[in-house]
Scaffold this motif. Structure first.
Motif, PDB file in Angstrom:
ATOM      1  N   GLU A 341       0.814  -1.217   0.000  1.00 11.87           N
ATOM      2  CA  GLU A 341       0.000   0.000   0.000  1.00 11.87           C
ATOM      3  C   GLU A 341       0.847   1.266   0.000  1.00 11.87           C
ATOM      4  OE1 GLU A 341      -2.641  -0.314   3.277  1.00 11.87           O
ATOM      5  OE2 GLU A 341      -3.887  -1.867   2.351  1.00 11.87           O
ATOM      6  N   ARG A 342       2.097   1.167   0.445  1.00 17.17           N
ATOM      7  CA  ARG A 342       2.992   2.332   0.454  1.00 17.17           C
ATOM      8  C   ARG A 342       3.904   2.363  -0.768  1.00 17.17           C
ATOM      9  NH1 ARG A 342       4.923   2.654   6.835  1.00 17.17           N
ATOM     10  NH2 ARG A 342       2.801   2.891   7.715  1.00 17.17           N
ATOM     11  N   LEU A 343       3.575   1.520  -1.743  1.00 13.09           N
ATOM     12  CA  LEU A 343       4.316   1.412  -3.000  1.00 13.09           C
ATOM     13  C   LEU A 343       5.743   0.902  -2.802  1.00 13.09           C
ATOM     14  CD1 LEU A 343       3.138   4.614  -4.938  1.00 13.09           C
ATOM     15  CD2 LEU A 343       2.143   2.311  -4.905  1.00 13.09           C
ATOM     16  N   ASN A 344       5.918   0.088  -1.755  1.00 16.26           N
ATOM     17  CA  ASN A 344       7.205  -0.565  -1.538  1.00 16.26           C
ATOM     18  C   ASN A 344       7.145  -1.980  -2.108  1.00 16.26           C
ATOM     19  OD1 ASN A 344       8.402   1.585  -0.026  1.00 16.26           O
ATOM     20  ND2 ASN A 344       7.190   0.947   1.750  1.00 16.26           N
ATOM     21  N   PRO A 345       8.242  -2.459  -2.735  1.00 13.86           N
ATOM     22  CA  PRO A 345       8.246  -3.824  -3.272  1.00 13.86           C
ATOM     23  C   PRO A 345       8.069  -4.850  -2.162  1.00 13.86           C
ATOM     24  CG  PRO A 345      10.068  -2.529  -4.156  1.00 13.86           C
ATOM     25  CD  PRO A 345       9.491  -1.733  -3.037  1.00 13.86           C
ATOM     26  N   VAL A 346       7.304  -5.903  -2.432  1.00 13.46           N
ATOM     27  CA  VAL A 346       7.124  -6.959  -1.440  1.00 13.46           C
ATOM     28  C   VAL A 346       8.165  -8.037  -1.663  1.00 13.46           C
ATOM     29  CG1 VAL A 346       4.649  -6.483  -1.365  1.00 13.46           C
ATOM     30  CG2 VAL A 346       5.505  -8.328  -2.820  1.00 13.46           C
ATOM     31  N   ALA A 347       8.497  -8.742  -0.595  1.00  8.20           N
ATOM     32  CA  ALA A 347       9.462  -9.842  -0.679  1.00  8.20           C
ATOM     33  C   ALA A 347       8.766 -11.103  -1.152  1.00  8.20           C
ATOM     34  CB  ALA A 347      10.090 -10.068   0.688  1.00  8.20           C
ATOM     35  N   GLU A 348       9.555 -12.087  -1.549  1.00  7.79           N
ATOM     36  CA  GLU A 348       8.997 -13.361  -1.966  1.00  7.79           C
ATOM     37  C   GLU A 348       8.109 -13.917  -0.870  1.00  7.79           C
ATOM     38  OE1 GLU A 348      10.984 -17.613  -2.526  1.00  7.79           O
ATOM     39  OE2 GLU A 348      11.549 -16.239  -4.158  1.00  7.79           O
ATOM     40  N   GLY A 349       6.924 -14.360  -1.264  1.00  5.94           N
ATOM     41  CA  GLY A 349       5.944 -14.839  -0.309  1.00  5.94           C
ATOM     42  C   GLY A 349       4.956 -13.780   0.125  1.00  5.94           C
ATOM     43  N   GLY A 350       5.281 -12.515  -0.140  1.00  4.43           N
ATOM     44  CA  GLY A 350       4.398 -11.427   0.238  1.00  4.43           C
ATOM     45  C   GLY A 350       3.356 -11.148  -0.829  1.00  4.43           C
ATOM     46  N   SER A 351       2.358 -10.359  -0.470  1.00  2.00           N
ATOM     47  CA  SER A 351       1.287 -10.031  -1.402  1.00  2.00           C
ATOM     48  C   SER A 351       1.165  -8.523  -1.554  1.00  2.00           C
ATOM     49  CB  SER A 351      -0.042 -10.620  -0.923  1.00  2.00           C
ATOM     50  OG  SER A 351      -0.405 -10.075   0.335  1.00  2.00           O
ATOM     51  N   GLY A 352       0.626  -8.104  -2.706  1.00  2.00           N
ATOM     52  CA  GLY A 352       0.444  -6.691  -2.980  1.00  2.00           C
ATOM     53  C   GLY A 352      -0.252  -6.507  -4.308  1.00  2.00           C
ATOM     54  N   GLU A 353      -0.321  -5.268  -4.769  1.00  2.00           N
ATOM     55  CA  GLU A 353      -0.948  -4.977  -6.053  1.00  2.00           C
ATOM     56  C   GLU A 353       0.071  -5.134  -7.166  1.00  2.00           C
ATOM     57  OE1 GLU A 353      -3.449  -1.467  -8.421  1.00  2.00           O
ATOM     58  OE2 GLU A 353      -2.911  -1.202  -6.305  1.00  2.00           O
ATOM     59  N   LEU A 354      -0.370  -5.691  -8.283  1.00  2.00           N
ATOM     60  CA  LEU A 354       0.508  -5.919  -9.429  1.00  2.00           C
ATOM     61  C   LEU A 354       0.533  -4.683 -10.318  1.00  2.00           C
ATOM     62  CD1 LEU A 354       2.256  -7.814 -11.182  1.00  2.00           C
ATOM     63  CD2 LEU A 354       0.142  -8.614 -12.255  1.00  2.00           C
ATOM     64  N   TYR A 355       1.727  -4.192 -10.610  1.00  2.00           N
ATOM     65  CA  TYR A 355       1.956  -3.104 -11.558  1.00  2.00           C
ATOM     66  C   TYR A 355       2.725  -3.683 -12.737  1.00  2.00           C
ATOM     67  CZ  TYR A 355       0.764   0.323  -7.903  1.00  2.00           C
ATOM     68  OH  TYR A 355       0.131   1.064  -6.937  1.00  2.00           O
ATOM     69  N   LEU A 356       2.407  -3.239 -13.945  1.00  2.00           N
ATOM     70  CA  LEU A 356       3.068  -3.734 -15.149  1.00  2.00           C
ATOM     71  C   LEU A 356       3.625  -2.562 -15.944  1.00  2.00           C
ATOM     72  CD1 LEU A 356       0.394  -6.367 -16.185  1.00  2.00           C
ATOM     73  CD2 LEU A 356       2.683  -6.876 -15.325  1.00  2.00           C
ATOM     74  N   ALA A 357       4.842  -2.745 -16.458  1.00  2.00           N
ATOM     75  CA  ALA A 357       5.491  -1.709 -17.253  1.00  2.00           C
ATOM     76  C   ALA A 357       6.131  -2.353 -18.469  1.00  2.00           C
ATOM     77  CB  ALA A 357       6.541  -0.968 -16.429  1.00  2.00           C
ATOM     78  N   GLY A 358       6.449  -1.528 -19.461  1.00  2.00           N
ATOM     79  CA  GLY A 358       7.117  -2.034 -20.647  1.00  2.00           C
ATOM     80  C   GLY A 358       6.420  -1.615 -21.923  1.00  2.00           C
ATOM     81  N   PRO A 359       6.969  -2.018 -23.065  1.00  2.00           N
ATOM     82  CA  PRO A 359       6.444  -1.561 -24.362  1.00  2.00           C
ATOM     83  C   PRO A 359       5.019  -1.986 -24.665  1.00  2.00           C
ATOM     84  CG  PRO A 359       8.654  -2.477 -24.590  1.00  2.00           C
ATOM     85  CD  PRO A 359       8.197  -2.811 -23.212  1.00  2.00           C
ATOM     86  N   ARG A 360       4.516  -3.014 -23.987  1.00  2.00           N
ATOM     87  CA  ARG A 360       3.149  -3.451 -24.299  1.00  2.00           C
ATOM     88  C   ARG A 360       2.089  -2.773 -23.442  1.00  2.00           C
ATOM     89  NH1 ARG A 360       1.300  -8.246 -23.831  1.00  2.00           N
ATOM     90  NH2 ARG A 360       3.000  -9.488 -22.986  1.00  2.00           N
ATOM     91  N   VAL A 361       2.485  -1.847 -22.593  1.00  2.00           N
ATOM     92  CA  VAL A 361       1.498  -1.056 -21.871  1.00  2.00           C
ATOM     93  C   VAL A 361       0.822  -0.115 -22.861  1.00  2.00           C
ATOM     94  CG1 VAL A 361       1.179   0.738 -20.117  1.00  2.00           C
ATOM     95  CG2 VAL A 361       2.703  -1.200 -19.669  1.00  2.00           C
ATOM     96  N   GLY A 362      -0.499  -0.046 -22.822  1.00  2.00           N
ATOM     97  CA  GLY A 362      -1.266   0.714 -23.798  1.00  2.00           C
ATOM     98  C   GLY A 362      -1.076   2.214 -23.694  1.00  2.00           C
ATOM     99  N   ARG A 363      -1.658   2.909 -24.643  1.00  2.00           N
ATOM    100  CA  ARG A 363      -1.543   4.362 -24.696  1.00  2.00           C
ATOM    101  C   ARG A 363      -2.404   5.040 -23.647  1.00  2.00           C
ATOM    102  NH1 ARG A 363      -1.763   6.375 -30.906  1.00  2.00           N
ATOM    103  NH2 ARG A 363      -3.838   6.959 -30.162  1.00  2.00           N
ATOM    104  N   GLY A 364      -3.457   4.387 -23.190  1.00  2.00           N
ATOM    105  CA  GLY A 364      -4.346   4.979 -22.201  1.00  2.00           C
ATOM    106  C   GLY A 364      -5.788   4.783 -22.594  1.00  2.00           C
ATOM    107  N   TYR A 365      -6.683   5.520 -21.926  1.00  2.00           N
ATOM    108  CA  TYR A 365      -8.117   5.432 -22.194  1.00  2.00           C
ATOM    109  C   TYR A 365      -8.517   6.546 -23.144  1.00  2.00           C
ATOM    110  CZ  TYR A 365      -8.037   2.345 -18.147  1.00  2.00           C
ATOM    111  OH  TYR A 365      -7.750   1.323 -17.289  1.00  2.00           O
ATOM    112  N   ARG A 366      -9.237   6.179 -24.170  1.00  2.00           N
ATOM    113  CA  ARG A 366      -9.583   7.131 -25.224  1.00  2.00           C
ATOM    114  C   ARG A 366     -10.467   8.257 -24.676  1.00  2.00           C
ATOM    115  NH1 ARG A 366      -8.654   7.377 -30.433  1.00  2.00           N
ATOM    116  NH2 ARG A 366     -10.114   8.393 -31.885  1.00  2.00           N
ATOM    117  N   GLY A 367      -9.987   9.483 -24.818  1.00  2.00           N
ATOM    118  CA  GLY A 367     -10.756  10.646 -24.404  1.00  2.00           C
ATOM    119  C   GLY A 367     -10.909  10.797 -22.913  1.00  2.00           C
ATOM    120  N   ARG A 368     -10.080  10.108 -22.114  1.00  2.00           N
ATOM    121  CA  ARG A 368     -10.195  10.186 -20.653  1.00  2.00           C
ATOM    122  C   ARG A 368      -8.819  10.441 -20.020  1.00  2.00           C
ATOM    123  NH1 ARG A 368     -14.314   7.220 -22.378  1.00  2.00           N
ATOM    124  NH2 ARG A 368     -16.257   7.141 -21.206  1.00  2.00           N
TER     125      ARG A 368
END
Length: 604
Positions: A341-368
């Motif tokens: 929740e504080r945007l710190n990386p979790v260690a192996e075995g821990g849980s958190g929200e998944l963030y994805l980065a890289g060239p296949r991330v889309g351009r965004g939401y059209r008109g939003r």
């Protein structure tokens, strides 16, 4: 059977993949490209028809960053129109012609489509004021227009696909051409798309991003086999098509895979079939069953996960061995971060929200732009790809070796039979119905343990559940119409004053107003049989001859269970489409009588 994702063959993250159309141009002209109903196109014919469409689109001013709405049923024309749109440098917007008219209008207008392509000249265009053409006007032979390929970049828009929206309206996800090209390269690099000259079933709705996973395979020279709606809905027909068309790859959701497996494994023989399963979480029981079929060599299954915003597939893991289900490891064209929740990386075995980065991330939401800024956030660890990462809203646990276990959502989004649904969108639609003062929608299990949508509402004026269902069916896709409605005098609330969703009561078993069928009375034997099956499948206390299967909470998966039970009891194949064509019990029973009589006459 053991299958691994070989590191040595993976596409290097961030490396450029050849444009899809450049690869399509290399496929042998005589090889079959598309099989759709009674029509087949080879690659030479496909490229010629796509070039003709592109020339006619260009003559209308369609080019890079233009959006062409394809309001077409699944078939060869959909494929050629899609490839022709990309050849013109434009982007396609899939619009399912079976959607309610209001939904189709919204998609076309919100996307700012420059042109709508429809199936026939007499088809009503989804939106007034937007130019439209029948597909025949683009594909018919005639005076050929000169066409010069247009220059496009990797960031040029390739497609816009709409997903359910938390604000009450669906939102369009923009994906660039390089991202779509990279998806194909990564499926190959991860040993998922391996069969040379494969035969790939297009099973997903064109309106969902899983369909991209299939049509990109066409660009590597594979044959695309279009699966019609009747076959998609009937496991027996789908199993037969797999054999008849010698499919090597089939995408499918877990909910639709389960009834298919008995038919696939009936003879126990080996099949060169890969199931690409995704859209919702695998249960431990289904994981174990799929893994067992893999060990026997019946098929191999890869569990895929990914949001539309990151070009379909983000992680992949082979379904094998015992243990809890997982969604595999991240594909090489993306980088993952699991943050607390504080945007710190979790260690192996821990849980958190998944963030994805890289060239296949889309351009965004059209008109939003505001929503885009909320979900596509800055990535301090970014490489040369724009410095953004996508907040998936999915909670995961980091397992050894970089694998991930899916834990669920951190918001109001759910997955139902492979469909991504934002519950606030349905709640807004229910609340907007005349007579409704307050509404809430939840996903909960029915009496058989199957998930379904339940709408709770508080009425400010007289309102019937039939009226609510009719209103929502005219506005929302069928999979978003709740299976049950519950009227409340007041909503339970938490100490914070919010709706206490955990305290919402379970809907009562469906109880038809009419008398239950009585085999000893004026009820036919087939009506009694259907009534008994309905009661078992729907968990209904009473079922009458004039009851409607879908108004009692039936849906596509329950329809499959219904026809399977009828087949087991009578030995007669009742098509799933017959349930949709005859939703009233007495009508379905009459149709069943016709089938039984036909079967008897053939045996005599």
């Amino acid at each position: 059977m053991t299958a691994v994702l070989p590191e040595r063959s993976r596409t290097r993250a961030g490396s450029a993949a050849p444009d899809l159309l450049e690869r399509l141009a290399l496929a042998p002209a005589s090889r079959t490209a598309v099989v759709a109903g009674g029509r087949e196109l080879d690659f030479g014919e496909l490229r010629a028809e796509a070039a003709r469409i592109a020339a006619r689109l260009a003559a209308r001013g369609i080019g890079p960053e233009s959006v062409v709405a394809l309001c077409l049923p699944r078939g060869a024309e959909l494929v050629t129109a899609l490839i022709g749109t990309l050849t013109a440098g434009a982007a396609y917007l899939p619009v399912d012609p079976k959607l309610p008219a209001e939904r189709r209008r919204y998609l076309v207008e919100d996307a700012g489509a420059d042109l709508v392509v429809t199936a026939g000249a007499d088809d009503e265009p989804p939106a007034a004021g937007v130019a439209h053409l029948p597909v025949a006007a683009l594909t018919a032979p005639g005076p050929e227009l000169p066409y010069a390929p247009v220059a496009v970049s990797g960031d040029t828009l390739a497609y816009v696909i709409y997903t359910s929206g938390s604000t009450g309206r669906p939102k369009g996800v923009e994906i660039g051409r390089a991202a779509a090209s990279a998806l194909l390269a990564e499926l190959e690099g991860a040993a998922i798309a391996v069969t040379e000259g494969g035969r790939v079933g297009w099973n997903a709705s064109p309106s969902f991003d899983a369909s991209v996973q299939q049509w990109v395979r066409l660009c590597r020279g594979d044959t695309l086999v279009m699966i019609d709606d009747e076959t998609r809905a009937d496991p027996a027909l789908l199993a037969a098509l797999i054999d008849d068309e010698a499919l090597t790859d089939l995408d499918i959701t877990p909910a639709h895979a389960d009834p298919l497996l008995d038919l696939l494994s009936a003879d126990g023989g080996p099949r060169p079939l890969t199931l690409l399963i995704g859209g919702e979480a695998l249960t431990p029981a289904l994981w174990s069953r799929l893994a067992g079929l893999g060990e026997r060599g019946v098929l191999r299954t890869v569990n895929l996960y990914g949001p539309t915003e990151c070009t379909v597939d983000a992680t992949a893991g082979w379904v094998e061995g015992a243990g809890a289900p997982h969604i595999g490891s991240v594909l090489p064209g993306l980088r993952m971060r699991v943050l607390d929740e504080r945007l710190n990386p979790v260690a192996e075995g821990g849980s958190g929200e998944l963030y994805l980065a890289g060239p296949r991330v889309g351009r965004g939401y059209r008109g939003r732009p505001t929503l885009t800024a909320e979900r596509f956030v800055a990535d301090a660890s970014a490489e040369a790809d724009g410095g953004r990462m996508y907040r998936t809203g999915d909670r995961v646990r980091l397992l050894p070796g970089g694998r991930l276990a899916y834990l669920g959502r951190a918001d109001g989004q759910v997955k139902l039979r492979g469909h991504r649904i934002e519950l606030p969108e349905i709640e807004a639609a229910v609340a907007a119905c005349p007579g409704v003062a307050e509404a809430a929608v939840v996903l909960r299990e029915d009496v058989h343990g199957a998930p379904g949508l339940v709408a709770y509402y508080r009425a400010a004026a007289q309102v019937t559940q039939a009226a609510l269902r009719e209103r929502l069916a005219a506005e929302l896709p069928g999979y978003m119409v709740p299976a049950a409605f519950v009227a409340l005098d007041r909503f339970p609330v938490t100490v914070g004053g919010k709706v206490d969703r955990a305290a919402l009561p379970a809907p009562a078993p469906a109880d038809a107003p009419g008398p239950a069928p009585d085999p000893a009375g004026d009820v036919t034997a087939s009506q009694a049989l259907i009534a008994g099956v309905w009661a078992a499948v729907l968990g209904a206390a009473r079922v009458g001859p004039d009851d409607n299967f879908f108004k009692l909470g039936g849906h596509s998966l329950l329809a499959i269970k219904l026809v399977s039970r009828v087949r087991a009891e009578l030995g007669v194949r009742l098509p799933v489409k017959a349930v949709y064509a005859n939703p009233r019990l007495r009508d379905l029973a009459a149709h069943l009588d016709t089938l039984v009589a036909a079967a008897a006459s053939q045996d005599s």
